[in-house]
Design a protein around this motif. Sequence first.
Motif: not given
Length: 281
Positions: A239-246, A248-269
């Motif tokens: 299941f190596f291809p599935l692990l690689v895809l997983g 990538w998905q984990a990095v993408f999810t982490s990046s999205v939430w990091t950008l969301t965190y930055r945007e929320i901090k930049a726009i109070p409330n």
Amino acid sequence: SRYEFTVLIFCFVAFTLIMIVLGIVVAIARYVSETAVIRMVDEYESTDTKMTVREGFRIGWSRTSWRLFLINLIVSLPAILLVLVLLSVGIGIFFAITNGNLTFTAFSTIALIGIVFLVVFAVVILTIFLNLLRHFVWRACALEGLGVQESFRRGWELVRENWKSVGLMWLVMIGLGIVWAVASIILVIITIPLVFVSAGIAAIPILLLSGLFSIFLSNTLAWVLAILFILPLFLTMAFFPLLVLGGWQAVFTSSVWTLTYREIKAIPNGKVEVQELPAAS
């Protein structure tokens, strides 16, 4: 024989220790990688600087990784406690019924099932919310250098003050998760031949180990132990291809939430503050 039983116990203990060591290594790599990805995305958004993998791991190897582990452990506590309580209650009820000290009527059985269902439902809802909150707590810890308690306080403040934006992003990520699940199923179907190839490759070390174990054990036990020791390697290759895809998905999810965190901090409330511009001459 007693000799075979001793050898079998020794092999199981050795296998358990190997799995524990591998689990610790994987856990360390996970939290170091999570810290590195969060900080690398933040650095790129702040200075437009792309860091190398080596630089990312250098900034990820820090006390923050340990704090992320503690935060994740706290978030997982309700589910862990629920499993322990249900297991303890189940064992207690089993022995009470076996000894004749407890009998159930139809009403008490239905009531017990209902109570268990409500408790499980409440813990599931709480766990979902805590997992959502964890995205912001982790980033408060990694990007603002806060401790565990302060990170929880900071993450809760951001989620509470911007619950609409957070909820919308959560729904978007659920949709992407469904797409990921469908893609994973398709990938598993496509890579079925790889499973057979991996089985053929894994057969070689299985034969070698079974031959080694057969010196001390019977043929059946030797084969069982050989398969047990090689099973993690086989699953990784199959299941190596599935692990690689997983990954990538984990990095993408982490990046999205990091950008969301930055945007929320930049726009109070969640509101953009528009300043009045001076009149043009």
